[in-house]
Design a protein around this motif. Structure first.
Motif, PDB file in Angstrom:
ATOM      1  N   ARG A 769       0.851  -1.188   0.000  1.00 54.32           N
ATOM      2  CA  ARG A 769       0.000   0.000   0.000  1.00 54.32           C
ATOM      3  C   ARG A 769       0.891   1.244   0.000  1.00 54.32           C
ATOM      4  O   ARG A 769       2.121   1.158  -0.039  1.00 54.32           O
ATOM      5  CB  ARG A 769      -0.902  -0.015   1.229  1.00 54.32           C
ATOM      6  CG  ARG A 769      -0.143  -0.055   2.550  1.00 54.32           C
ATOM      7  CD  ARG A 769      -1.039  -0.402   3.709  1.00 54.32           C
ATOM      8  NE  ARG A 769      -0.325  -0.283   4.985  1.00 54.32           N
ATOM      9  CZ  ARG A 769      -0.782  -0.719   6.137  1.00 54.32           C
ATOM     10  NH1 ARG A 769      -1.978  -1.308   6.179  1.00 54.32           N
ATOM     11  NH2 ARG A 769      -0.087  -0.570   7.250  1.00 54.32           N
ATOM     12  N   ASP A 770       0.248   2.413   0.047  1.00 54.08           N
ATOM     13  CA  ASP A 770       1.009   3.666  -0.008  1.00 54.08           C
ATOM     14  C   ASP A 770       1.963   3.810   1.167  1.00 54.08           C
ATOM     15  O   ASP A 770       3.052   4.370   1.026  1.00 54.08           O
ATOM     16  CB  ASP A 770       0.048   4.864  -0.053  1.00 54.08           C
ATOM     17  CG  ASP A 770      -0.729   4.910  -1.364  1.00 54.08           C
ATOM     18  OD1 ASP A 770      -0.235   4.328  -2.352  1.00 54.08           O
ATOM     19  OD2 ASP A 770      -1.812   5.504  -1.382  1.00 54.08           O
ATOM     20  N   ASP A 771       1.579   3.307   2.319  1.00 55.91           N
ATOM     21  CA  ASP A 771       2.439   3.379   3.498  1.00 55.91           C
ATOM     22  C   ASP A 771       3.465   2.239   3.435  1.00 55.91           C
ATOM     23  O   ASP A 771       3.099   1.063   3.512  1.00 55.91           O
ATOM     24  CB  ASP A 771       1.583   3.247   4.764  1.00 55.91           C
ATOM     25  CG  ASP A 771       2.435   3.316   6.030  1.00 55.91           C
ATOM     26  OD1 ASP A 771       3.648   3.598   5.907  1.00 55.91           O
ATOM     27  OD2 ASP A 771       1.889   3.079   7.115  1.00 55.91           O
ATOM     28  N   LEU A 773       5.497   1.212   5.619  1.00 52.52           N
ATOM     29  CA  LEU A 773       5.920   0.726   6.932  1.00 52.52           C
ATOM     30  C   LEU A 773       5.928  -0.802   7.030  1.00 52.52           C
ATOM     31  O   LEU A 773       6.900  -1.375   7.550  1.00 52.52           O
ATOM     32  CB  LEU A 773       5.029   1.319   8.032  1.00 52.52           C
ATOM     33  CG  LEU A 773       5.402   0.888   9.473  1.00 52.52           C
ATOM     34  CD1 LEU A 773       6.807   1.338   9.823  1.00 52.52           C
ATOM     35  CD2 LEU A 773       4.375   1.456  10.462  1.00 52.52           C
ATOM     36  N   GLN A 805      10.313   2.225   0.361  1.00 56.70           N
ATOM     37  CA  GLN A 805       9.516   3.078  -0.522  1.00 56.70           C
ATOM     38  C   GLN A 805       9.769   2.727  -1.990  1.00 56.70           C
ATOM     39  O   GLN A 805       8.836   2.634  -2.801  1.00 56.70           O
ATOM     40  CB  GLN A 805       9.868   4.543  -0.258  1.00 56.70           C
ATOM     41  CG  GLN A 805       8.991   5.538  -1.001  1.00 56.70           C
ATOM     42  CD  GLN A 805       9.377   6.973  -0.685  1.00 56.70           C
ATOM     43  OE1 GLN A 805      10.494   7.256  -0.268  1.00 56.70           O
ATOM     44  NE2 GLN A 805       8.445   7.892  -0.891  1.00 56.70           N
ATOM     45  N   THR A 808       8.184  -0.669  -2.866  1.00 55.93           N
ATOM     46  CA  THR A 808       6.726  -0.542  -2.977  1.00 55.93           C
ATOM     47  C   THR A 808       6.345   0.047  -4.339  1.00 55.93           C
ATOM     48  O   THR A 808       5.422  -0.433  -5.011  1.00 55.93           O
ATOM     49  CB  THR A 808       6.182   0.343  -1.842  1.00 55.93           C
ATOM     50  OG1 THR A 808       6.516  -0.239  -0.579  1.00 55.93           O
ATOM     51  CG2 THR A 808       4.673   0.497  -1.939  1.00 55.93           C
TER      52      THR A 808
END
Length: 963
Positions: A769-771, A773, A805, A808
């Motif tokens: 997902r965008d996060d 973490l 990042q 992703t």
């Protein structure tokens, strides 16, 4: 004698070509003489009207030289036999007219001479028919050649035509050499399966049929390459000497003797996995065998085994092309595809001495030797000085001698490149090539100076000399410039391309440039370079793009490639000249093996008469450094385990993750022992530990040289074995390819990472997902594992948040130039062309491996719920896609920019899970232009067309070559 022959009707040029052909055959310079003969017009100058005898002699010589040259596949052989047929048709008329022109008292002698020449013509007819596969066995043929030769010489000597008798002697020797070189001669003693393969190699349907064996290949067969009693065979043969064809013979012999057995072809790089797979499919295509056609498949080079790949590999596979790491994983997992391993071919076998990968390969072969007692080994390398030691290790007493062959398909010359200034002004500057002693140019006298051309401006650095030399050498063929690292390769390519004109439009070139614009951005410097026939090549480019560049070199669209040592690992493309501007490999010294691999590429078989290896030098010290380097010899393959043992100070240390981090190369040994305990049990391995260690190369090298180190090896192994007595995680170690200290440490961290024990937290929608973490948390663990070591040899500190990042964005389909911006770099700069990508692509396999291992370990011990798409996460990371269907397509060679779009199309057609990789490839091959366009529209990469994608697909999968 030559004057006499000229007077007898043999023109000087044809006489020269004839003697050149004979010398080349008898001197085992087959490839060189075939190339040299391409410069001669083998067309008889004398007609068959009034000069029957001269026309007869000239056609005999021309036909013989055509059989030697074999240009254009079968066309030369067909033309030679056409000359024979032409003579037969014209014999009665031409012979009668010629005899009528002779004085009556000379007619009997002239008739005897013609009869002798007819016997010589019969030599050509017999050999030509034999090459067509129409004549009887070679032994019977040789007897017939001897008889016709004897008749011809006897008649000529009776007429006192000594020069002509000498010519027939040479012709007879040449014909015997042609028979000896012919594939058919060596097929006679081979099994039916291999003979069927040879028939396919000579097929007229092939664009480049194989009609003869090189002398080195013949010597390998004579030295019992196909002796099935020998458990291990080492073939040491120079680059381009024909090792791969020999491997194919051994593969087919294995298939003939054991139809149900499997063959593993082990290569060091992803590029070689792809190239060898395509090469085997091409050569074995349509080959009808008793047990059905040979099924060739490749593994995904990622260390992790994807669930789809694991299932598809259960399909009936005869030959599996793979990397050492993947084969090791398959064996540990007891995968069905390696259940009946009968033959293991190891290409670039000198990599056994190469650090961590070398030790993994060593222990892999040791494990196969022990676990598959009926398997055989074929090791291929251009240089293995201690091949006999490797044979004793793998073959015990069943492998007496290595097959060491020094035959090369062409000559090479090694020299220095430097600037020489005249006394007056800049116009006197010249670029000089001076030959130096080297094992690659043993036939060229050192100290020979050649002026390559004038220099308009001073070239006072190696880099400028390198660019100037590449520009000049490019006029004679493709040039490879070996650079220190990725950034240098980009810089040099841009420097060289500025002085070149644009190349002609080419379908693959246009498609590749459009692909680069999508992947690296429209301002990528690689596009401008390619448009001028120049490329750069390094590990920072995507594997697909590297392959496309290599295909452009093979197509002779790219004339200069600036690359790093990633090109040294056996990938085949035509190079006439190699310019080695550095003796460094990044921050390390260039090994002599790397130099040998690169230098060995100079000179294209049947294209270049000589290969050039040039080393630019701008100072006297650099000259001396190069001379000293070239005095080296190839290093022996030394077990990397010996290096590890030398660095271990205390044998009392505990086997913790810190100990393994300190001694990273020890991990493969620990895995080797743990696998044996898992496969059998602790007690069995304890009783047979010495036998287990004896299967390593380290044992064989230490037992006669260093008893103390050998003792240390046994003590260390015994101590580690004791830690496995009650270890309950051996299965996890085998599944993941990690050492038990690493597995134990990961399990100990579970309390700090409770979310990792929940299956729903491993779903792609959660991880990508965008996060970033969730991915960052996993990378925190992976980065601390000694087997992974993401920070190894990096030029800058590792930033895990940035890496999470970037990964992703990669999985979510962002192109590389967007990933570059995430790292705050300018994609159009030289740095962006290499630095980010180099780190990124070198980490993909490690990260996907680590993620798969984490998932396996942290979800272990739970009931097996439906994990959804979680098992595909490692492959998604490796291939840069978000759907499992896209993973299947990427495994089969579909380019990343269109994989998601085609995945949606696959799902739309409700095709479900594929049964095998062939099904996927057939589906992609069947796609219409409109379907490719629909897939593009779904993912919307601008700049690429459906036509581009079909061309790229054809290149990546070999479909264009098959057509």
């Amino acid at each position: 004698m030559e004057q006499e022959l000229a007077e007898e009707g043999l023109p000087p040029a044809l006489n020269l070509a004839f003697r050149l052909g004979i010398a080349g055959l008898l001197g085992e310079r087959n490839a060189e003489v075939r190339l040299d003969l391409s410069h001669f017009r083998l067309d008889p100058s004398s007609d068959l009207g009034d000069r029957w005898r001269d026309g007869l002699l000239q056609r005999i010589c021309c036909a013989f030289l055509l059989l030697v040259r074999k240009d254009g596949g079968w066309s030369d052989i067909d033309q030679a036999l056409e000359y024979v047929q032409q003579l037969r048709q014209e014999q009665k008329r031409g012979e009668a007219r010629y005899l009528e022109q002779q004085p009556e008292e000379r007619q009997p002698w002239v008739a005897v001479e013609l009869l002798a020449l007819y016997h010589a013509l019969r030599l050509i007819s017999l050999v030509g028919s034999y090459l067509l596969g129409k004549e009887p066995g070679s032994q019977r043929l040789r007897l017939r050649l001897d008889r016709h030769h004897s008749e011809a010489v006897t008649l000529l000597l009776r007429c006192q035509l000594v020069p002509l008798a000498h010519l027939v002697d040479l012709l007879w020797l040449g014909c015997h050499a042609l028979v000896q070189n012919a594939l058919w001669t060596h097929a006679e003693r081979l099994d039916p399966v291999t003979r069927a393969f040879i028939e396919s190699l000579t097929s007229r349907a092939r664009a480049q049929p194989v009609l003869e064996l090189w002398p080195g290949q013949q010597q390998a067969l004579e030295r019992h390459l196909l002796d099935t009693y020998r458990r291990a065979i080492v073939v040491e043969m120079p680059t381009s000497g024909g090792k791969t064809l020999l491997a194919k013979f051994v593969m087919l012999q294995t298939r003939a003797l054991q139809p149900e057995a499997r063959i593993a072809y082990v290569v060091p790089t992803r590029a070689l996995v792809n190239q060898i797979t395509l090469d085997l499919r091409h050569d074995f295509q349509g080959l009808e065998l008793p047990g059905g056609p040979l099924h060739i498949e490749q593994t995904v080079p990622a260390f992790e085994l994807d669930p789809t790949e694991g299932r598809l590999l259960t399909d009936a596979i005869d030959v599996l092309v793979t990397t050492p790491e993947k084969l090791d994983l398959l064996i540990r997992a007891r995968h069905p595809v390696v259940r009946d391993l009968a033959l293991i071919i190891v290409d670039e076998a000198h990599n056994l001495g190469d650090g961590d990968r070398g030790l993994r390969l060593e222990l892999l072969l040791g494990m196969i030797k022990r676990d598959f007692p009926r398997s055989r080994f074929l090791l291929l390398s251009p240089f293995v000085p201690n091949a006999d030691e490797l044979l004793r290790w793998l073959g015990n007493d069943r492998s007496p001698l290595p097959i060491v062959l020094d035959w090369k398909p062409g000559r090479k010359v090694t020299g220095l490149i430097y600037e020489e200034s005249g006394r007056q002004a800049a116009q006197q500057r010249s670029l000089i090539f001076e030959t130096v002693p080297s094992i690659h140019s043993t036939e060229i006298e050192p100290g020979q100076r050649i002026t390559l051309g004038p220099l308009a401006q001073p070239r006072n650095s190696k880099e400028k000399l390198s660019a100037a030399a590449a520009a000049i050498f490019a006029e004679r063929g493709s040039v490879l410039v070996l650079c220190r690292g990725p950034l240098t390769a980009v810089k040099r390519a841009r420097q060289i391309s500025r002085g070149r004109q644009p190349v002609a439009s080419h379908e693959l070139l246009d498609a590749t440039c459009h692909y680069i614009a999508v992947e690296q951005g429209p301002d990528s410097p690689l596009i401008a370079c390619l448009e001028r026939g120049v490329a750069y090549h390094h590990s920072g480019l995507s594997p697909e793009l590297r392959w496309l560049i290599e295909d452009l070199i093979r197509a002779q669209v790219v004339h200069v490639v600036c690359g790093t040592t990633t090109l040294a690992q056996g990938v085949h493309f035509p190079i006439a000249t190699v310019v080695i501007e550095t003796l460094k490999k990044g921050s390390e010294d260039l090994s002599f093996q790397d130099f040998g691999n690169i230098a060995g590429r100079a000179g294209r078989t049947l294209i270049d008469s000589i290969g050039i290896v040039a080393l630019p030098v701008s100072t006297s010290q650099q000259k001396e450094d190069v001379r000293n380097f070239l005095r080296q010899e190839a290093q022996q393959v030394i077990s990397q385990l010996i290096e590890v043992l030398a660095r271990i100070d205390s044998l009392e240390a505990k086997f913790t993750i810190d100990f393994v981090r300190k001694h990273r190369l020890l991990s493969p040994l620990l895995q080797f022992i743990a696998h044996a305990v898992h496969l059998f049990n602790y007690q069995t391995v304890r009783e047979e530990l010495e036998d287990l260690i004896q299967s390593s190369l380290a044992y064989h090298q230490l037992r006669k040289k260093d008893e103390e180190a050998l003792k240390k090896l046994f003590i260390l192994s015994h101590r580690y074995l004791e830690t496995l007595r009650t270890n309950r995680h051996l299965a996890l170690a085998d599944q993941t390819g990690f050492s038990t200290p690493s597995v134990n440490w990961l399990l100990a961290q579970r309390s700090e990472y409770p979310e990792l024990t929940q299956p729903e937290n491993w779903q792609p929608d959660h991880l990508f997902r965008d996060d970033p973490l969730p991915l960052f948390r996993r990378l925190q663990l992976i980065a601390q594992l000694p087997e992974i070591d993401l920070s190894n040899k990096r030029r800058k500190p590792l930033s895990l948040p940035q890496l999470a990042q970037t990964m992703t964005a990669w999985v979510n389909g962002q192109p590389l130039h967007v990933l570059a911006r995430l790292a705050e770099q300018q994609p159009a700069s030289e740095q962006a062309s290499g630095e980010l990508d180099t780190d990124f692509f070198s980490q993909l396999s490690l990260i996907s491996w680590g993620m798969g291992a984490l998932e396996t370990i942290y979800l272990s011990g739970q009931e097996a719920p439906d994990r959804g798409e979680a098992p595909y996460v490692p492959a998604m990371l490796y291939f840069g896609v978000r759907r499992k269907e896209a993973v299947w397509l990427r495994m089969s060679g579909v380019p990343r920019p269109v994989a998601e779009g085609l995945a949606q199309l696959w799902k739309k057609e409700e095709r479900g899970e594929p049964a095998n990789f062939s099904q996927i490839r057939r589906w992609v091959n069947s796609l219409s232009e409109a379907q490719w366009q629909e897939a593009l529209a779904r993912t919307a990469p601008t700049g690429l067309t459906a036509r581009d994608l079909r061309v790229i697909w054809g290149s990546l999968t070999g479909e264009s070559r098959a057509r």
